[in-house]
Design a protein around this motif. Structure first.
Motif, PDB file in Angstrom:
ATOM      1  N   GLY A 265      28.551  -0.898  11.720  1.00  0.00           N
ATOM      2  CA  GLY A 265      29.296  -1.093  10.513  1.00  0.00           C
ATOM      3  C   GLY A 265      29.930  -0.095   9.908  1.00  0.00           C
ATOM      4  O   GLY A 265      30.614   0.685  10.408  1.00  0.00           O
ATOM      5  N   ALA A 266      30.340  -0.174   8.649  1.00  0.00           N
ATOM      6  CA  ALA A 266      31.363   0.662   7.996  1.00  0.00           C
ATOM      7  C   ALA A 266      31.159   2.041   8.228  1.00  0.00           C
ATOM      8  O   ALA A 266      32.004   2.986   8.384  1.00  0.00           O
ATOM      9  CB  ALA A 266      31.469   0.322   6.710  1.00  0.00           C
ATOM     10  N   ASN A 267      29.736   2.585   8.050  1.00  0.00           N
ATOM     11  CA  ASN A 267      29.793   3.824   7.979  1.00  0.00           C
ATOM     12  C   ASN A 267      28.540   4.365   9.129  1.00  0.00           C
ATOM     13  O   ASN A 267      28.039   5.614   8.732  1.00  0.00           O
ATOM     14  CB  ASN A 267      29.543   4.639   6.571  1.00  0.00           C
ATOM     15  N   ASN A 268      28.409   3.866  10.055  1.00  0.00           N
ATOM     16  CA  ASN A 268      27.171   4.121  10.837  1.00  0.00           C
ATOM     17  C   ASN A 268      27.628   3.987  12.266  1.00  0.00           C
ATOM     18  O   ASN A 268      27.882   2.875  12.648  1.00  0.00           O
ATOM     19  CB  ASN A 268      25.948   3.379  10.563  1.00  0.00           C
ATOM     20  N   PRO A 269      27.539   4.814  13.199  1.00  0.00           N
ATOM     21  CA  PRO A 269      27.980   4.604  14.506  1.00  0.00           C
ATOM     22  C   PRO A 269      27.094   3.978  15.474  1.00  0.00           C
ATOM     23  O   PRO A 269      27.124   4.229  16.691  1.00  0.00           O
ATOM     24  CB  PRO A 269      28.191   6.149  14.782  1.00  0.00           C
TER      25      PRO A 269
ATOM     26  N   GLN B  65      38.763  -2.666  28.666  1.00  0.00           N
ATOM     27  CA  GLN B  65      40.007  -2.680  27.950  1.00  0.00           C
ATOM     28  C   GLN B  65      40.128  -1.597  27.056  1.00  0.00           C
ATOM     29  O   GLN B  65      39.187  -1.138  26.384  1.00  0.00           O
ATOM     30  CB  GLN B  65      40.010  -3.924  27.106  1.00  0.00           C
ATOM     31  N   PRO B  66      41.241  -0.991  26.564  1.00  0.00           N
ATOM     32  CA  PRO B  66      41.293   0.002  25.648  1.00  0.00           C
ATOM     33  C   PRO B  66      40.595  -0.330  24.430  1.00  0.00           C
ATOM     34  O   PRO B  66      40.753  -1.561  23.992  1.00  0.00           O
ATOM     35  CB  PRO B  66      42.761   0.482  25.508  1.00  0.00           C
ATOM     36  N   CYS B  67      40.054   0.583  23.699  1.00  0.00           N
ATOM     37  CA  CYS B  67      39.604   0.254  22.253  1.00  0.00           C
ATOM     38  C   CYS B  67      40.659   0.322  21.524  1.00  0.00           C
ATOM     39  O   CYS B  67      41.746   0.977  21.653  1.00  0.00           O
ATOM     40  CB  CYS B  67      38.569   1.184  21.943  1.00  0.00           C
ATOM     41  N   VAL B  68      40.558  -0.568  20.320  1.00  0.00           N
ATOM     42  CA  VAL B  68      41.804  -0.695  19.324  1.00  0.00           C
ATOM     43  C   VAL B  68      41.416   0.152  18.068  1.00  0.00           C
ATOM     44  O   VAL B  68      40.374  -0.051  17.418  1.00  0.00           O
ATOM     45  CB  VAL B  68      41.866  -2.166  18.876  1.00  0.00           C
ATOM     46  N   ALA B  69      42.461   0.940  17.604  1.00  0.00           N
ATOM     47  CA  ALA B  69      42.092   1.742  16.469  1.00  0.00           C
ATOM     48  C   ALA B  69      42.121   0.522  15.144  1.00  0.00           C
ATOM     49  O   ALA B  69      43.182  -0.269  15.163  1.00  0.00           O
ATOM     50  CB  ALA B  69      43.086   2.552  16.176  1.00  0.00           C
ATOM     51  N   ILE B  70      41.257   0.668  14.257  1.00  0.00           N
ATOM     52  CA  ILE B  70      41.313  -0.273  13.157  1.00  0.00           C
ATOM     53  C   ILE B  70      41.003   0.562  11.952  1.00  0.00           C
ATOM     54  O   ILE B  70      40.500   1.757  11.885  1.00  0.00           O
ATOM     55  CB  ILE B  70      39.935  -1.351  13.223  1.00  0.00           C
ATOM     56  N   ALA B  71      41.362  -0.155  10.293  1.00  0.00           N
ATOM     57  CA  ALA B  71      41.010   0.745   9.186  1.00  0.00           C
ATOM     58  C   ALA B  71      41.027  -0.516   8.331  1.00  0.00           C
ATOM     59  O   ALA B  71      41.854  -0.960   8.033  1.00  0.00           O
ATOM     60  CB  ALA B  71      42.234   1.544   8.864  1.00  0.00           C
ATOM     61  N   ARG B  72      39.653  -0.646   7.944  1.00  0.00           N
ATOM     62  CA  ARG B  72      39.422  -1.970   7.007  1.00  0.00           C
ATOM     63  C   ARG B  72      39.077  -1.165   5.765  1.00  0.00           C
ATOM     64  O   ARG B  72      37.755  -0.711   5.223  1.00  0.00           O
ATOM     65  CB  ARG B  72      38.159  -2.718   7.836  1.00  0.00           C
ATOM     66  N   CYS B  73      40.162  -1.559   4.860  1.00  0.00           N
ATOM     67  CA  CYS B  73      39.834  -0.761   3.716  1.00  0.00           C
ATOM     68  C   CYS B  73      38.645  -1.504   2.878  1.00  0.00           C
ATOM     69  O   CYS B  73      38.648  -2.524   2.826  1.00  0.00           O
ATOM     70  CB  CYS B  73      41.228  -0.974   2.883  1.00  0.00           C
ATOM     71  N   GLY B  74      37.859  -0.797   2.250  1.00  0.00           N
ATOM     72  CA  GLY B  74      36.525  -1.347   1.704  1.00  0.00           C
ATOM     73  C   GLY B  74      35.312  -1.403   2.532  1.00  0.00           C
ATOM     74  O   GLY B  74      34.372  -1.849   2.151  1.00  0.00           O
ATOM     75  N   ASP B  75      35.388  -0.714   3.639  1.00  0.00           N
ATOM     76  CA  ASP B  75      34.291  -0.701   4.554  1.00  0.00           C
ATOM     77  C   ASP B  75      33.464   0.607   4.577  1.00  0.00           C
ATOM     78  O   ASP B  75      32.629   0.727   5.290  1.00  0.00           O
ATOM     79  CB  ASP B  75      34.726  -1.068   5.878  1.00  0.00           C
ATOM     80  N   ARG B  76      33.783   1.456   3.758  1.00  0.00           N
ATOM     81  CA  ARG B  76      32.929   2.684   3.270  1.00  0.00           C
ATOM     82  C   ARG B  76      33.366   3.715   4.692  1.00  0.00           C
ATOM     83  O   ARG B  76      32.846   4.721   4.489  1.00  0.00           O
ATOM     84  CB  ARG B  76      31.586   2.479   3.320  1.00  0.00           C
TER      85      ARG B  76
ATOM     86  N   GLY C 265      28.908  -3.070   8.176  1.00  0.00           N
ATOM     87  CA  GLY C 265      27.633  -2.056   7.880  1.00  0.00           C
ATOM     88  C   GLY C 265      26.585  -2.842   8.496  1.00  0.00           C
ATOM     89  O   GLY C 265      25.702  -2.014   8.867  1.00  0.00           O
ATOM     90  N   GLY C 266      26.342  -4.089   8.400  1.00  0.00           N
ATOM     91  CA  GLY C 266      25.034  -4.641   8.648  1.00  0.00           C
ATOM     92  C   GLY C 266      23.767  -4.457   7.708  1.00  0.00           C
ATOM     93  O   GLY C 266      23.997  -4.096   6.837  1.00  0.00           O
ATOM     94  N   ASP C 267      22.911  -4.778   8.377  1.00  0.00           N
ATOM     95  CA  ASP C 267      21.506  -4.218   7.793  1.00  0.00           C
ATOM     96  C   ASP C 267      20.552  -3.859   8.870  1.00  0.00           C
ATOM     97  O   ASP C 267      20.689  -3.874  10.128  1.00  0.00           O
ATOM     98  CB  ASP C 267      21.099  -4.976   6.603  1.00  0.00           C
ATOM     99  N   SER C 268      19.237  -3.728   8.348  1.00  0.00           N
ATOM    100  CA  SER C 268      18.420  -3.243   9.283  1.00  0.00           C
ATOM    101  C   SER C 268      17.927  -4.394  10.231  1.00  0.00           C
ATOM    102  O   SER C 268      17.410  -3.885  11.232  1.00  0.00           O
ATOM    103  CB  SER C 268      17.103  -2.658   8.701  1.00  0.00           C
ATOM    104  N   SER C 269      18.281  -5.664  10.197  1.00  0.00           N
ATOM    105  CA  SER C 269      17.968  -6.612  10.741  1.00  0.00           C
ATOM    106  C   SER C 269      19.089  -6.913  12.063  1.00  0.00           C
ATOM    107  O   SER C 269      18.811  -7.730  12.759  1.00  0.00           O
ATOM    108  CB  SER C 269      17.502  -7.812  10.124  1.00  0.00           C
ATOM    109  N   CYS C 270      20.270  -6.478  11.809  1.00  0.00           N
ATOM    110  CA  CYS C 270      21.323  -6.796  12.421  1.00  0.00           C
ATOM    111  C   CYS C 270      22.231  -5.658  12.646  1.00  0.00           C
ATOM    112  O   CYS C 270      22.926  -5.136  11.953  1.00  0.00           O
ATOM    113  CB  CYS C 270      22.082  -7.697  11.672  1.00  0.00           C
ATOM    114  N   ARG C 271      22.246  -5.033  13.968  1.00  0.00           N
ATOM    115  CA  ARG C 271      23.022  -3.963  14.165  1.00  0.00           C
ATOM    116  C   ARG C 271      24.068  -4.081  15.413  1.00  0.00           C
ATOM    117  O   ARG C 271      23.537  -4.174  16.417  1.00  0.00           O
ATOM    118  CB  ARG C 271      21.935  -2.794  14.441  1.00  0.00           C
ATOM    119  N   GLY C 272      25.208  -3.992  14.850  1.00  0.00           N
ATOM    120  CA  GLY C 272      26.148  -4.181  16.107  1.00  0.00           C
ATOM    121  C   GLY C 272      26.342  -5.539  16.419  1.00  0.00           C
ATOM    122  O   GLY C 272      26.884  -5.761  17.555  1.00  0.00           O
ATOM    123  N   CYS C 273      25.622  -6.556  15.959  1.00  0.00           N
ATOM    124  CA  CYS C 273      25.674  -7.889  16.142  1.00  0.00           C
ATOM    125  C   CYS C 273      25.038  -8.267  17.408  1.00  0.00           C
ATOM    126  O   CYS C 273      25.522  -9.491  17.822  1.00  0.00           O
ATOM    127  CB  CYS C 273      27.400  -8.461  16.107  1.00  0.00           C
ATOM    128  N   ARG C 274      24.301  -7.469  18.108  1.00  0.00           N
ATOM    129  CA  ARG C 274      23.509  -7.814  19.679  1.00  0.00           C
ATOM    130  C   ARG C 274      22.394  -7.017  19.444  1.00  0.00           C
ATOM    131  O   ARG C 274      22.081  -6.004  18.658  1.00  0.00           O
ATOM    132  CB  ARG C 274      24.488  -7.842  20.544  1.00  0.00           C
TER     133      ARG C 274
END
Length: 750
Positions: A71-75, A144-155, A736-745
């Motif tokens: 998510g927004a601030n966690n790798p 495939q190459p990763c795509v650079a993104i910048a989502r304002c508001g995602d921390r 950012g998700g939460d403790s129940s959903c990390r990285g959507c999988r």
């Protein structure tokens, strides 16, 4: 799996003991929240371990409130499941130094990899060991190459963002476009924005300068933006002052990454044009002209008690001195200016005056010609008055005027047509109710009573009462509307402000008949007196302001105003400055006197018009002492060469004003064609370069999963809050998700 940009964190993993009652430690829980879609092989039992492997299911980890992986601030990656591993070999302090899974770099992402873009190179979105998705990238598809993104508001503060405080609300230090706002500085991710203090000598945040004071006209403005340096024959435009000269762009700041660099060069992926937007007040475009106001006591030799009462040209020298200040001219005595030393106080910062830094707000005048003018009301509404001899007397007070409006409304006097006397107009229903009531009573008094007739008559009575009420309501509504229309015109009479009049022909006038910018100053320089309204604003008798505007306060007289503005002179420049006011007013163009309205006088008019194509700079002044017929206009004809104007250079226009005598102070300043617009840099969407203001830009922007959509907005991706099972998502709770959903999988750790 798509990973949102995040800051890399170290992680630590402990094995759970063999006892069923054992729980993961808090440190363990916190560590796991720092992984990025982590899936890797672990050599269980290595290093001489004797303990048999024990299965650890990390779904039992308690949430700790940290931002979710992917998510927004966690790798970190998905929901983690670790099979058959205990012992020290399961302790992970960082993914960066771990060996790559066997298939890393083959372009086939397996469940022990966070990503696989077909190489083993970091810095492109997928780490060299395929165990982490790097912050600021979306890695949607293997090979495939990763795509650079910048989502304002995602921390996450992406490379193209100046800040990101987790929202898209302006006014909190980080704007809705993730740009640091003037008056703030932002640090960290998510960004924490705190106020900066202009004038503290520390250049911070969005400040382009900070010279240790909040005075304008010294190279650094009162809000810490750069100003042109006008010490030479023309102004030197420095990068960051918002004026483009010998620069590719200038957006008024020295911040990189917003399209115009700190060196005023256009950054890759941007197109820069003059800013077409404007500052607004009450929905109207405004031009804020910086000013310094200086308040004087009436004990000063040049203020208060002067015998001069007329326009006096020649009171100041033709050129400003080396400090950019006017000096006494040959006719200064006619303007009641005592000495050169006393005159030097007028526009200097010293103990003889109290200083107030502010601005003069000019509103677009609505003519679509680029003209801006100050107005009476703070929201841009103009001064309003009634044309003499078009109004009707309505008493000596607002209350008597409103009462007269009721008479006009009821009697149908022009402009109203037809009387509105509600009791009379609706009397038919009152009479009907009375007649029907008498008939009902007669029916009841019969022997035996005629009950059928009684019932019928009662129904008719009820209807008549309803109709009567509706009639009164309709009539009263119409009467109230008439009274309101009339009352809105109640105003002091033009021929006698002590009386109130109605239904005059209303006119408006730009500027203000009561210009008192130093009313807020207290202390020994404060001199409060009632003000009068000049005849130029619709009242020939110069009435007291409190007569025209009931309840008007006294004002602080005896002050000077210094207004400066910069403009770029081009071969096609057409610009005009017009002033109407009192007392002394001098306008200097590039240091040379252009408008001379010196002396203590009633509101008088002066203007300077620059027509570069015609090669003329013409000035006019007109004494305002006689309105009908007006005094003659006195012209002065010059050329751009006389003023030292060269196309392509920046020049300063300065207005020096003084209010030195009771009991009026008016001010109307109109600027047309002088506005200098900073650069507005817009990202070139579709060029394949992620730039400020874009969420993404892959050059195609077709909106596939984890890729960029039209207008450089992200298409469906992990973190958008929508579970897209067709793309392999097990869950999606938003950025950012939460403790129940990390990285959507779910990611398996082996």
């Amino acid at each position: 799996m798509t990973i949102l940009p995040a800051a890399r964190r170290s992680v630590h993993r402990s094995a759970r003991g063999v006892h069923r009652s054992a729980r993961p430690s808090a440190a363990l829980a916190l560590a796991l929240l720092g992984l990025v879609a982590l899936a890797f092989p672990v050599a269980c039992g290595a290093g001489g371990e004797d303990t048999p492997p024990t299965k650890v299911n990390n779904n039992n980890l308690p949430p700790d409130g940290t931002r979710a992986p992917g998510g927004a601030n966690n790798p970190s990656g998905g929901t983690f499941v670790m099979d058959d591993c205990t012992g020290p070999s399961c302790d992970i302090t960082s993914t960066a130094d771990l060996p790559a899974p066997p298939g890393c770099g083959n372009g086939q992402r397996t469940d022990d990899e966070a990503c696989d873009d077909g190489n083993k190179v970091s810095g492109d979105g997928c780490a060299a060991n395929c165990l982490a998705t790097e912050p600021g990238f979306s890695c949607a598809a293997p090979n495939q190459p990763c795509v650079a993104i910048a989502r304002c508001g995602d921390r996450v503060v992406a490379a193209t963002e100046q800040c990101d405080d987790g929202n898209t609300t302006s006014g909190d230090g980080c704007s809705d476009r993730c740009r640091v706002e003037l008056g703030s500085k932002c640090e960290g991710a998510p960004s924490v924005c705190t106020p900066t203090v202009c004038g503290d000598g520390k250049q911070e945040g969005a400040e382009a300068c900070d010279d240790g004071n909040t005075l304008p006209f010294d190279g650094c403005s009162s809000i810490c933006l750069k100003e042109p340096n006008c010490q030479g024959t023309s102004c030197t435009s420095e990068c960051g002052d918002g004026i483009v000269i010998n620069e590719e762009c200038d957006d008024g700041n020295l911040i990189d990454g917003d399209g115009c660099s700190s060196r005023c060069t256009i950054e890759t992926g941007f197109v820069c044009q003059p800013d077409a937007s404007c500052d607004t007040v009450a929905g109207q475009c405004v031009l804020r002209v910086p000013a310094i106001f200086r308040d004087f006591p009436d004990s000063h030799s040049d203020f208060g008690g002067n015998a001069c009462t007329s326009l006096a040209t020649g009171a100041v020298a033709q050129r400003l001195n080396a400090q950019g200040r006017p000096e006494l001219g040959p006719n200064s005595a006619a303007a009641c200016m005592s000495t050169a030393a006393s005159f030097a106080d007028w526009y200097a910062n010293n103990s003889s005056n109290a200083r107030l830094v502010g601005d003069v707000v000019l509103f677009a005048d609505g003519n679509n010609d680029g003209s801006y003018v100050n107005r009476y009301y703070p929201d841009g509404r103009p001064w309003t008055f009634v044309t003499p001899n078009t109004e009707r007397n309505a008493g000596t007070s607002l209350a008597t005027c409103q009462a007269e409006c009721l008479n006009y409304a009821q009697n149908g006097q022009a402009p109203f047509v037809g009387q509105l006397r509600c009791d009379n107009d609706c009397r038919m229903y009152t009479d009907m109710v009375q007649r029907l009531t008498d008939q009902r009573n007669q029916a009841m008094n019969q022997n035996p009573p005629d009950l059928a007739a009684v019932a019928t008559l009662q129904t008719q009575i009820d209807q008549a009462q309803l109709d009567g009420t509706a009639c009164l309501t309709t009539c009263q509504t119409a009467l109230d509307a008439r009274v309101a229309t009339c009352s809105a015109t109640c105003a002091p009479c033009g021929f006698n402000p002590a009386q109130f009049c109605i239904f005059g022909t209303r006119q408006t006038k730009d500027g203000t008949p009561t210009f008192f910018p130093v009313d807020s100053i207290t202390g020994p320089t404060r001199d409060l007196f009632p003000a009068k309204i000049p005849e130029q604003y619709g009242y020939p008798s110069f009435p007291l302001e409190s007569t025209v505007v009931p309840g008007a306060p006294n004002h602080n007289f005896y002050f000077t105003s210094e207004v400066q503005y910069w403009f770029k002179y081009e071969a096609n420049t057409q610009a005009k400055l017009t002033f109407l006011g009192d007392d002394d007013v001098w306008v200097f163009l590039n240091g040379l006197l252009a408008v001379d309205l010196g002396g203590i006088h009633v509101p008088s008019t002066g203007s300077v018009t620059i027509n570069a194509a015609a090669g003329t700079v013409n000035s006019e002044v007109q004494d305002g002492r006689v309105v009908v017929p007006p005094n003659p206009i006195i012209p002065t004809r010059r050329t751009p060469t006389d003023y030292g104007l060269v196309p392509g250079n920046v020049y300063k226009i300065t207005v020096f004003q003084a209010e030195r005598q009771l009991d009026g102070s008016s001010f109307q300043l109109t600027l047309a064609g002088f506005e200098a617009k900073p650069s507005n840099c817009i990202a070139d969407c579709g060029d394949g370069v992620l730039s400020f203001g874009e969420e993404c830009d892959d050059g195609v922007n077709n909106g596939d999963y984890g890729e960029c959509g039209p207008n450089c907005k992200l298409g469906p991706f992990c973190g958008d809050g929508v579970v897209q099972a067709e793309f392999g998502e097990d869950c999606d709770v938003g950025p950012g998700g939460d403790s129940s959903c990390r990285g959507c999988r779910v990611v398996r750790l082996r």
